[in-house]
Each structure stands twice: as C-alpha cells, then as structure tokens.
Write a protein that holds these residues in place. Sequence first.
Motif, PDB file in Angstrom:
ATOM      1  N   THR A 196       0.851  -1.317  -0.003  1.00  0.00           N
ATOM      2  CA  THR A 196       0.139   0.035  -0.049  1.00  0.00           C
ATOM      3  C   THR A 196       0.829   1.058  -0.093  1.00  0.00           C
ATOM      4  O   THR A 196       0.739   2.233  -0.893  1.00  0.00           O
ATOM      5  N   VAL A 197       1.862   1.391   0.759  1.00  0.00           N
ATOM      6  CA  VAL A 197       2.686   2.381   0.895  1.00  0.00           C
ATOM      7  C   VAL A 197       3.390   2.670  -0.508  1.00  0.00           C
ATOM      8  O   VAL A 197       3.616   3.558  -1.138  1.00  0.00           O
ATOM      9  N   LEU A 198       3.926   1.724  -1.075  1.00  0.00           N
ATOM     10  CA  LEU A 198       4.426   1.798  -2.484  1.00  0.00           C
ATOM     11  C   LEU A 198       3.512   2.085  -3.301  1.00  0.00           C
ATOM     12  O   LEU A 198       3.960   2.940  -4.222  1.00  0.00           O
ATOM     13  N   LEU A 199       2.557   1.570  -3.480  1.00  0.00           N
ATOM     14  CA  LEU A 199       1.360   1.913  -4.419  1.00  0.00           C
ATOM     15  C   LEU A 199       1.160   3.517  -4.291  1.00  0.00           C
ATOM     16  O   LEU A 199       1.085   4.111  -5.367  1.00  0.00           O
ATOM     17  N   CYS A 200       0.798   3.935  -3.020  1.00  0.00           N
ATOM     18  CA  CYS A 200       0.395   5.442  -2.961  1.00  0.00           C
ATOM     19  C   CYS A 200       1.730   6.187  -3.316  1.00  0.00           C
ATOM     20  O   CYS A 200       1.451   7.470  -3.866  1.00  0.00           O
ATOM     21  N   THR A 201       2.893   5.773  -3.053  1.00  0.00           N
ATOM     22  CA  THR A 201       4.160   6.465  -3.402  1.00  0.00           C
ATOM     23  C   THR A 201       4.250   6.697  -4.513  1.00  0.00           C
ATOM     24  O   THR A 201       4.610   7.794  -5.144  1.00  0.00           O
ATOM     25  N   ILE A 202       4.076   5.589  -5.509  1.00  0.00           N
ATOM     26  CA  ILE A 202       4.140   5.596  -6.890  1.00  0.00           C
ATOM     27  C   ILE A 202       2.849   6.729  -7.708  1.00  0.00           C
ATOM     28  O   ILE A 202       3.190   7.437  -8.472  1.00  0.00           O
ATOM     29  N   LEU A 203       1.933   6.785  -7.097  1.00  0.00           N
ATOM     30  CA  LEU A 203       0.756   7.326  -7.434  1.00  0.00           C
ATOM     31  C   LEU A 203       1.146   8.965  -6.988  1.00  0.00           C
ATOM     32  O   LEU A 203       0.537   9.798  -7.997  1.00  0.00           O
ATOM     33  N   VAL A 204       1.492   9.164  -5.857  1.00  0.00           N
ATOM     34  CA  VAL A 204       1.790  10.622  -5.402  1.00  0.00           C
ATOM     35  C   VAL A 204       2.933  11.082  -6.270  1.00  0.00           C
ATOM     36  O   VAL A 204       2.917  12.154  -6.787  1.00  0.00           O
ATOM     37  N   VAL A 205       3.979  10.362  -6.083  1.00  0.00           N
ATOM     38  CA  VAL A 205       5.269  11.032  -6.568  1.00  0.00           C
ATOM     39  C   VAL A 205       5.504  10.565  -8.112  1.00  0.00           C
ATOM     40  O   VAL A 205       5.962  11.614  -8.983  1.00  0.00           O
ATOM     41  N   GLY A 206       5.028   9.526  -8.504  1.00  0.00           N
ATOM     42  CA  GLY A 206       5.208   9.343 -10.064  1.00  0.00           C
ATOM     43  C   GLY A 206       4.280   9.877 -10.774  1.00  0.00           C
ATOM     44  O   GLY A 206       4.664  10.323 -11.945  1.00  0.00           O
ATOM     45  N   TYR A 207       3.190   9.920 -10.498  1.00  0.00           N
ATOM     46  CA  TYR A 207       2.053  10.524 -11.502  1.00  0.00           C
ATOM     47  C   TYR A 207       1.334  11.631 -10.925  1.00  0.00           C
ATOM     48  O   TYR A 207       0.654  12.394 -11.696  1.00  0.00           O
ATOM     49  N   ASP A 256      -0.530  12.427  -8.720  1.00  0.00           N
ATOM     50  CA  ASP A 256      -1.886  12.338  -8.228  1.00  0.00           C
ATOM     51  C   ASP A 256      -2.031  12.866  -6.677  1.00  0.00           C
ATOM     52  O   ASP A 256      -1.764  11.931  -5.598  1.00  0.00           O
ATOM     53  N   GLY A 257      -2.483  13.765  -6.456  1.00  0.00           N
ATOM     54  CA  GLY A 257      -2.626  14.378  -5.156  1.00  0.00           C
ATOM     55  C   GLY A 257      -3.667  13.778  -4.126  1.00  0.00           C
ATOM     56  O   GLY A 257      -3.914  13.953  -3.051  1.00  0.00           O
ATOM     57  N   ASN A 258      -4.644  13.279  -4.982  1.00  0.00           N
ATOM     58  CA  ASN A 258      -5.616  12.467  -4.066  1.00  0.00           C
ATOM     59  C   ASN A 258      -5.264  11.339  -2.995  1.00  0.00           C
ATOM     60  O   ASN A 258      -5.672  11.115  -2.024  1.00  0.00           O
ATOM     61  N   LEU A 318      -2.447  11.714  -1.403  1.00  0.00           N
ATOM     62  CA  LEU A 318      -1.337  12.205  -0.514  1.00  0.00           C
ATOM     63  C   LEU A 318      -1.654  12.242   0.976  1.00  0.00           C
ATOM     64  O   LEU A 318      -0.699  11.972   1.700  1.00  0.00           O
ATOM     65  N   GLY A 319      -2.866  12.330   1.134  1.00  0.00           N
ATOM     66  CA  GLY A 319      -3.211  12.313   2.588  1.00  0.00           C
ATOM     67  C   GLY A 319      -3.136  10.798   2.940  1.00  0.00           C
ATOM     68  O   GLY A 319      -2.565  10.722   4.296  1.00  0.00           O
ATOM     69  N   ALA A 320      -3.182   9.753   2.248  1.00  0.00           N
ATOM     70  CA  ALA A 320      -3.247   8.543   2.783  1.00  0.00           C
ATOM     71  C   ALA A 320      -1.544   8.271   3.009  1.00  0.00           C
ATOM     72  O   ALA A 320      -1.471   7.379   3.999  1.00  0.00           O
ATOM     73  N   LEU A 321      -0.973   8.775   2.114  1.00  0.00           N
ATOM     74  CA  LEU A 321       0.396   8.244   2.066  1.00  0.00           C
ATOM     75  C   LEU A 321       0.970   8.929   3.412  1.00  0.00           C
ATOM     76  O   LEU A 321       1.901   8.329   3.996  1.00  0.00           O
ATOM     77  N   ILE A 322       0.778  10.346   3.598  1.00  0.00           N
ATOM     78  CA  ILE A 322       1.390  10.601   4.905  1.00  0.00           C
ATOM     79  C   ILE A 322       0.805   9.951   6.162  1.00  0.00           C
ATOM     80  O   ILE A 322       1.551   9.781   6.950  1.00  0.00           O
TER      81      ILE A 322
END
Length: 90
Positions: free
Chosen positions: A15-26, A28-30, A32-36
Amino acid sequence: MNRLEAAALALYAATVLLCTILVVGYGDGNFLGALIALTLPWSLVTVAFTWSLAHGASLWLFWLVYLGGGAANVFLLHRYLPRLYARLRR
C-alpha cells in the motif's frame, strides 16, 4: 512470525509503495493524505520541505522519505507487534 502478521506487513508495504508511486510518480494528489498517514511519523519531515516542492524541487527526496518511512514502519511493526499482542492477551 505467523502468516497473518506476514500478510499484514506485506499488505502495508504494498500500500505504501502504491501510494508513493501514485503521488510522486504520477502527481496524483488524491492519495497524498493517505500516504502521509501511512508513513507517520516519518512523513512529517516532508512538511518542512513543502515550500521547496512548490517552487520546483526534485521529488526524489520525497520518494526516499516516504519509502524509507514505510520501510521503517514495517520493521518496527514486525519487531514490536508480537509484544503488543502478547500484552493485550494478558
């Protein structure tokens, strides 16, 4: 380590890896809260660098902080979760 604990740690890490890829790689700010929230308390370091991010800083620092925070949380959960379970069962 039993199977349930291993599955929970693997799910958390994925989950952390997926959220990191979505936020940093693409960008997608949606997510960001979950990743933090997933990488607390390590992700609080990035709050100090939001100004530099807004002004064109590289995302590699954020990538490393989030993935490093997730890895640290996996290690800490693996190390201390069985003790917490044992304490709660008493």
